[in-house]
Design an enzyme around this catalytic site. Structure first.
Site, PDB file in Angstrom:
ATOM      1  N   GLN A   1      21.418  -2.275  27.741  1.00  0.00           N
ATOM      2  CA  GLN A   1      22.318  -1.839  28.818  1.00  0.00           C
ATOM      3  C   GLN A   1      22.640  -2.995  29.765  1.00  0.00           C
ATOM      4  O   GLN A   1      23.791  -3.198  30.171  1.00  0.00           O
ATOM      5  CB  GLN A   1      21.650  -0.679  29.582  1.00  0.00           C
ATOM      6  CG  GLN A   1      22.501  -0.060  30.656  1.00  0.00           C
ATOM      7  CD  GLN A   1      23.643   0.782  30.080  1.00  0.00           C
ATOM      8  OE1 GLN A   1      23.635   1.125  28.907  1.00  0.00           O
ATOM      9  NE2 GLN A   1      24.631   1.071  30.913  1.00  0.00           N
TER      10      GLN A   1
ATOM     11  N   GLU B   1       4.619   9.919   0.461  1.00  0.00           N
ATOM     12  CA  GLU B   1       5.416  10.503  -0.635  1.00  0.00           C
ATOM     13  C   GLU B   1       6.600  11.244  -0.028  1.00  0.00           C
ATOM     14  O   GLU B   1       6.580  11.549   1.168  1.00  0.00           O
ATOM     15  CB  GLU B   1       4.545  11.481  -1.432  1.00  0.00           C
ATOM     16  CG  GLU B   1       3.365  10.780  -2.063  1.00  0.00           C
ATOM     17  CD  GLU B   1       2.512  11.698  -2.943  1.00  0.00           C
ATOM     18  OE1 GLU B   1       2.829  12.902  -3.024  1.00  0.00           O
ATOM     19  OE2 GLU B   1       1.566  11.171  -3.549  1.00  0.00           O
TER      20      GLU B   1
ATOM     21  N   ILE C   1       0.861  -1.186   0.000  1.00  0.00           N
ATOM     22  CA  ILE C   1       0.000   0.000   0.000  1.00  0.00           C
ATOM     23  C   ILE C   1       0.896   1.234   0.000  1.00  0.00           C
ATOM     24  O   ILE C   1       1.819   1.335   0.811  1.00  0.00           O
ATOM     25  CB  ILE C   1      -1.008   0.000   1.157  1.00  0.00           C
ATOM     26  CG1 ILE C   1      -1.857   1.281   1.108  1.00  0.00           C
ATOM     27  CG2 ILE C   1      -0.358  -0.133   2.530  1.00  0.00           C
ATOM     28  CD1 ILE C   1      -3.277   1.074   1.546  1.00  0.00           C
ATOM     29  N   ALA C   2       0.608   2.134  -0.932  1.00  0.00           N
ATOM     30  CA  ALA C   2       1.497   3.297  -1.122  1.00  0.00           C
ATOM     31  C   ALA C   2       0.735   4.586  -0.857  1.00  0.00           C
ATOM     32  O   ALA C   2      -0.032   5.046  -1.708  1.00  0.00           O
ATOM     33  CB  ALA C   2       2.069   3.271  -2.535  1.00  0.00           C
TER      34      ALA C   2
ATOM     35  N   GLU D   1       3.112  10.905  17.525  1.00  0.00           N
ATOM     36  CA  GLU D   1       2.572  12.258  17.706  1.00  0.00           C
ATOM     37  C   GLU D   1       1.180  12.336  17.072  1.00  0.00           C
ATOM     38  O   GLU D   1       0.262  12.936  17.636  1.00  0.00           O
ATOM     39  CB  GLU D   1       3.509  13.304  17.079  1.00  0.00           C
ATOM     40  CG  GLU D   1       4.841  13.474  17.821  1.00  0.00           C
ATOM     41  CD  GLU D   1       5.804  12.294  17.621  1.00  0.00           C
ATOM     42  OE1 GLU D   1       5.709  11.604  16.587  1.00  0.00           O
ATOM     43  OE2 GLU D   1       6.645  12.058  18.500  1.00  0.00           O
TER      44      GLU D   1
ATOM     45  N   ALA E   1       5.082  14.169   1.739  1.00  0.00           N
ATOM     46  CA  ALA E   1       3.861  14.037   2.552  1.00  0.00           C
ATOM     47  C   ALA E   1       3.777  12.664   3.214  1.00  0.00           C
ATOM     48  O   ALA E   1       3.664  11.647   2.529  1.00  0.00           O
ATOM     49  CB  ALA E   1       2.621  14.257   1.685  1.00  0.00           C
TER      50      ALA E   1
ATOM     51  N   PHE F   1       9.182   4.939   1.059  1.00  0.00           N
ATOM     52  CA  PHE F   1       9.078   4.119   2.288  1.00  0.00           C
ATOM     53  C   PHE F   1       8.060   2.985   2.126  1.00  0.00           C
ATOM     54  O   PHE F   1       7.384   2.633   3.091  1.00  0.00           O
ATOM     55  CB  PHE F   1       8.662   4.970   3.491  1.00  0.00           C
ATOM     56  CG  PHE F   1       9.538   6.140   3.816  1.00  0.00           C
ATOM     57  CD1 PHE F   1      10.894   6.124   3.573  1.00  0.00           C
ATOM     58  CD2 PHE F   1       8.990   7.277   4.401  1.00  0.00           C
ATOM     59  CE1 PHE F   1      11.705   7.212   3.905  1.00  0.00           C
ATOM     60  CE2 PHE F   1       9.789   8.372   4.731  1.00  0.00           C
ATOM     61  CZ  PHE F   1      11.140   8.337   4.484  1.00  0.00           C
TER      62      PHE F   1
ATOM     63  N   GLU G   1      -4.420  -1.811  11.163  1.00  0.00           N
ATOM     64  CA  GLU G   1      -2.969  -1.717  10.969  1.00  0.00           C
ATOM     65  C   GLU G   1      -2.284  -1.295  12.276  1.00  0.00           C
ATOM     66  O   GLU G   1      -1.263  -1.852  12.678  1.00  0.00           O
ATOM     67  CB  GLU G   1      -2.638  -0.711   9.854  1.00  0.00           C
ATOM     68  CG  GLU G   1      -1.129  -0.566   9.656  1.00  0.00           C
ATOM     69  CD  GLU G   1      -0.728   0.342   8.495  1.00  0.00           C
ATOM     70  OE1 GLU G   1      -1.611   0.963   7.872  1.00  0.00           O
ATOM     71  OE2 GLU G   1       0.484   0.424   8.224  1.00  0.00           O
TER      72      GLU G   1
ATOM     73  N   GLY H   1       1.448   5.672  11.160  1.00  0.00           N
ATOM     74  CA  GLY H   1       0.975   6.877  11.851  1.00  0.00           C
ATOM     75  C   GLY H   1       1.899   7.116  13.030  1.00  0.00           C
ATOM     76  O   GLY H   1       1.990   6.263  13.928  1.00  0.00           O
TER      77      GLY H   1
HETATM   78  C1  LIG Z   1      10.206   1.107   7.587  1.00  0.00           C
HETATM   79  C2  LIG Z   1       9.050   1.925   7.115  1.00  0.00           C
HETATM   80  C3  LIG Z   1       7.998   1.313   6.438  1.00  0.00           C
HETATM   81  C4  LIG Z   1       6.938   2.080   5.958  1.00  0.00           C
HETATM   82  N1  LIG Z   1       5.956   1.472   5.207  1.00  0.00           N
HETATM   83  C5  LIG Z   1       5.022   2.255   4.585  1.00  0.00           C
HETATM   84  C6  LIG Z   1       4.103   1.682   3.652  1.00  0.00           C
HETATM   85  O1  LIG Z   1       4.099   0.462   3.419  1.00  0.00           O
HETATM   86  N2  LIG Z   1       3.235   2.503   3.018  1.00  0.00           N
HETATM   87  C7  LIG Z   1       3.196   3.851   3.247  1.00  0.00           C
HETATM   88  O2  LIG Z   1       2.391   4.533   2.632  1.00  0.00           O
HETATM   89  N3  LIG Z   1       4.057   4.424   4.137  1.00  0.00           N
HETATM   90  C8  LIG Z   1       4.972   3.664   4.793  1.00  0.00           C
HETATM   91  N4  LIG Z   1       5.857   4.235   5.676  1.00  0.00           N
HETATM   92  C9  LIG Z   1       5.802   5.678   5.901  1.00  0.00           C
HETATM   93  C10 LIG Z   1       5.327   6.056   7.296  1.00  0.00           C
HETATM   94  O3  LIG Z   1       3.974   5.783   7.470  1.00  0.00           O
HETATM   95  C11 LIG Z   1       5.697   7.542   7.490  1.00  0.00           C
HETATM   96  O4  LIG Z   1       7.105   7.613   7.600  1.00  0.00           O
HETATM   97  C12 LIG Z   1       5.029   8.156   8.704  1.00  0.00           C
HETATM   98  O5  LIG Z   1       3.644   8.263   8.511  1.00  0.00           O
HETATM   99  C13 LIG Z   1       5.596   9.555   9.028  1.00  0.00           C
HETATM  100  O6  LIG Z   1       5.602  10.359   7.907  1.00  0.00           O
HETATM  101  P1  LIG Z   1       6.948  11.151   7.494  1.00  0.00           P
HETATM  102  O7  LIG Z   1       8.047  10.163   7.477  1.00  0.00           O
HETATM  103  O8  LIG Z   1       6.681  11.921   6.260  1.00  0.00           O
HETATM  104  O9  LIG Z   1       7.199  12.147   8.689  1.00  0.00           O
HETATM  105  P2  LIG Z   1       6.605  13.629   8.839  1.00  0.00           P
HETATM  106  O10 LIG Z   1       5.159  13.597   8.588  1.00  0.00           O
HETATM  107  O11 LIG Z   1       7.438  14.554   8.049  1.00  0.00           O
HETATM  108  O12 LIG Z   1       6.864  13.873  10.387  1.00  0.00           O
HETATM  109  C14 LIG Z   1       8.114  14.298  10.940  1.00  0.00           C
HETATM  110  C15 LIG Z   1       7.930  14.455  12.444  1.00  0.00           C
HETATM  111  O13 LIG Z   1       6.958  15.463  12.700  1.00  0.00           O
HETATM  112  C16 LIG Z   1       5.933  14.955  13.518  1.00  0.00           C
HETATM  113  N5  LIG Z   1       4.636  15.541  13.167  1.00  0.00           N
HETATM  114  C17 LIG Z   1       4.031  15.562  11.957  1.00  0.00           C
HETATM  115  N6  LIG Z   1       2.830  16.140  12.045  1.00  0.00           N
HETATM  116  C18 LIG Z   1       2.658  16.473  13.346  1.00  0.00           C
HETATM  117  C19 LIG Z   1       1.603  17.103  14.082  1.00  0.00           C
HETATM  118  N7  LIG Z   1       0.451  17.454  13.499  1.00  0.00           N
HETATM  119  N8  LIG Z   1       1.784  17.297  15.416  1.00  0.00           N
HETATM  120  C20 LIG Z   1       2.913  16.929  16.012  1.00  0.00           C
HETATM  121  N9  LIG Z   1       3.944  16.327  15.387  1.00  0.00           N
HETATM  122  C21 LIG Z   1       3.807  16.105  14.056  1.00  0.00           C
HETATM  123  C22 LIG Z   1       5.930  13.457  13.250  1.00  0.00           C
HETATM  124  O14 LIG Z   1       5.310  12.749  14.311  1.00  0.00           O
HETATM  125  C23 LIG Z   1       7.409  13.175  13.129  1.00  0.00           C
HETATM  126  O15 LIG Z   1       7.956  13.057  14.409  1.00  0.00           O
HETATM  127  C24 LIG Z   1       6.901   3.477   6.195  1.00  0.00           C
HETATM  128  C25 LIG Z   1       7.939   4.084   6.920  1.00  0.00           C
HETATM  129  C26 LIG Z   1       8.995   3.340   7.357  1.00  0.00           C
HETATM  130  C27 LIG Z   1      10.113   4.033   8.085  1.00  0.00           C
END
Ligand SMILES: Cc1cc2nc3c(=O)[nH]c(=O)nc-3n(C[C@H](O)[C@H](O)[C@H](O)COP(=O)(O)OP(=O)(O)OC[C@H]3O[C@@H](n4cnc5c(N)ncnc54)[C@H](O)[C@@H]3O)c2cc1C
Length: 391
Positions: A348, A137, A133-134, A379, A140, A166, A254, A376
C-alpha cells in the site's frame, strides 16, 4: 574490507560467532555471483536448475550439519540458520533447498540405518541427489492420520499405491520420504503410518502435474503418483508404525525455519518500504513524512523486532535440544501471520508501483501468502498451543 563483510560484522545477535559470520559472508558472495543474476529467470522458468544444487554442494552449502564421515561439515545448527536466512533474503523460491538440508536430511540422520546414511547422505550433501518429503494427499493435509497411500508387505518388499500433492521439490527430487499406511486398519489410525524411502526410477513411481502456484515460482511443487511401486523393506525408515511419531518429532525444526524465513521476509519488506517512502513524494512532501506512513512503519518495525527476538531465543533453545513445540507453534503462526499482514501494508505504501512485478514488494506479497498455510497451517498451530494449555 568488502561491503558484504562489513554488513555481516554489524550482527549483534549473541549466538553468532566469527565463524558463523565468515560463513555468512561466503554464502552472500556465492549468492551475488551464482544466484542473484539468475533468480528472475528461474522465477520465469518455474524451476531452479540442478546445476545450482551441485554448485551449492561443492561449497558445503547443503546439509552442513551432517557428520563429516557422510560428506557434511559436522557444524552446528546455526550454519543451517545462516544459509536459510541468506536464501530467504533473495526470495522464497529457494526454500526447497532448505527443505532438502534441514527438513528431509534430518529424518535420515535421526532414524536411518547405517546403510541408509551411507547411501543417501553423501549424495544429499553433494547435491547429486535432491530430496523431498511427501505427507500431503489430495484428501488429507492437516489431518495426516487420514492419508490413504498404502504400503502393503509382499514378501520382503512393500507395494505402494497412492497419490501425494503439493510436494516441494516434487519434480527435481531423486529421493522422497513418503508417509504411507503399512496398517490401514490400525486403531488409532496414526499407529498404521510408516515412512518409506522411494527413489527416482522405481517402477510405477511417476510425477503428476507441476503445480501452478500464486507465488514461490522458482520452487517446484508437484504431485507424485505411486502405482504398485515395489519398494524393498530395507527402504523402511525407522520402525514400522512409528512414522507419525517421527513426523511430529521433526516438525519442530521445519516450523522454526519457516518462522526464520518469514522474519527475514518481513525485515526485507520493512527495509524496501522505508527506502521507498524516503524517496517518493506527494503533495510536496516525502511519503515518509505523512503521519500515517510513520505510524504504519513504526508498528511494522516494532513487530519485526519482537518477532526477531522471539525467533533468536528459539534458535538457541532448539539447538540446546529443548522441547519447544508450543513456543515454535506460537512463533510459526504469529510471525507468518504478521509478515502476511505487513506485506499488504508495505505494498500500500508503494502505491501503484507496489503492484508492479518490477518492484520486489510485489513478489514478497505473493510469496508470503503461503506461509500461514504450509508446514502445518496456523490454525493447526493454535490447536497445538491450546492443547498444551490443557484445553
Ligand atoms: C507451496 C506449498 C508447498 C508444500 N510443500 C509440502 C511438502 O513438501 N510436503 C508435504 O507433505 N506437504 C506440503 N505442502 C502441503 C501443506 O503442508 C498443506 O497444504 C497444509 O498442511 C494444509 O493442508 P491442506 O492444504 O490439505 O488444507 P486442509 O487441511 O484441508 O485445511 C483447510 C483449512 O481448514 C483449516 N483446518 C484444518 N483442520 C483444522 C482444525 N482442526 N481446526 C481449525 N481449522 C482447521 C486449515 O487451517 C485450513 O485453513 C505444501 C503446500 C504448499 C501450498
Amino acid at each position: 574490507m568488502s561491503k558484504t563483510i562489513s554488513k555481516a560484522k554489524k550482527e549483534t545477535r549473541g549466538f553468532l560467532t566469527d565463524e558463523h559470520m565468515m560463513f555468512r559472508d561466503s554464502v552472500r558472495k556465492f549468492i551475488e555471483k551464482e544466484i542473484e543474476p539468475n533468480y528472475e529467470q528461474w522465477e520465469k522458468d518455474r524451476i531452479i536448475p540442478r546445476e545450482l544444487w551441485t554448485k551449492l554442494g561443492e561449497q558445503g552449502f547443503l546439509c552442513p550439519s551432517v557428520d563429516e564421515k557422510y560428506g557434511g561439515m559436522g557444524v552446528d545448527f546455526i550454519f543451517d540458520v545462516v544459509i536459510s536466512e541468506e536464501f530467504a533474503r533473495v526470495g522464497a523460491g529457494l526454500s526447497g533447498i532448505g527443505l532438502h538440508s534441514n527438513v528431509v536430511t534430518p529424518y535420515i540422520t535421526s532414524f536411518g540405518t547405517e546403510q541408509q546414511k551411507q547411501k543417501y547422505l553423501p549424495k544429499f550433501a553433494s547435491g547429486e541427489w535432491i530430496s523431498a518429503i511427501a505427507m500431503t494427499e489430495p484428501g488429507a493435509g492437516s489431518d495426516l492420520q487420514k492419508i490413504e497411500t498404502t504400503a502393503i508387505k509382499d514378501g520382503s518388499d512393500y507395494i505402494v499405491n497412492g497419490q501425494k500433492t503439493f510436494i516441494t521439490n516434487g519434480i527435481l527430487s531423486d529421493v522422497v520420504i513418503v508417509a504411507c499406511k503399512t496398517d490401514p486398519k490400525a486403531v488409532p489410525a496414526h499407529n498404521g503410518v510408516s515412512l518409506l524411502i522411494i527413489e527416482r526410477g522405481m517402477e510405477g513411481f511417476t510425477r503428476g502435474r507441476k503445480l501452478d502456484k500464486v507465488g514461490m515460482h522458482s520452487q517446484d511443487t508437484a504431485e507424485l503418483i505411486f502405482e504398485n511401486v515395489r519398494v524393498p523393506a530395507e527402504n523402511l525408515l525407522g520402525d514400522e508404525g512409528k512414522g507419525f511419531l517421527y513426523l511430529m518429532h521433526k516438525l519442530q525444526q521445519e516450523r522454526l525455519l519457516t518462522a526464520v524465513g518469514a522474519i527475514v521476509a518481513a525485515t526485507d519488506m520493512l527495509e524496501l518500504t522505508l527506502q521507498y517512502v524516503k524517496e517518493r513524494e506527494a503533495f510536496g512532501r516525502l511519503i515518509g513524512k505523512f503521519q500515517n506512513t510513520q505510524f504504519t512503519l513504526a508498528e511494522i518495525a516494532t513487530q519485526v523486532k519482537i518477532g526477531q527476538t522471539f525467533v533468536d531465543d528459539l534458535i538457541i533453545r532448539h539447538m540446546e535440544g529443548q522441547n519447544i513445540v508450543t513456543e515454535v507453534s506460537m512463533a510459526k503462526w504469529w510471525i507468518t501471520d504478521m509478515a502476511r499482514k505487513i506485506s499488504a501494508d508495505c505494498m500500500q505504501l508503494h502505491g501503484g508501483y507496489g503492484y508492479m512485478e518490477e518492484y520486489k514488494i510485489a513478489r514478497r506479497y505473493r510469496d508470503i501468502a503461503v506461509t500461514p498455510i504450509f508446514a502445518g497451517s496456523n490454525e493447526i498451530m493454535k490447536v497445538i498451543i491450546a492443547k498444551n494449555l490443557g484445553l
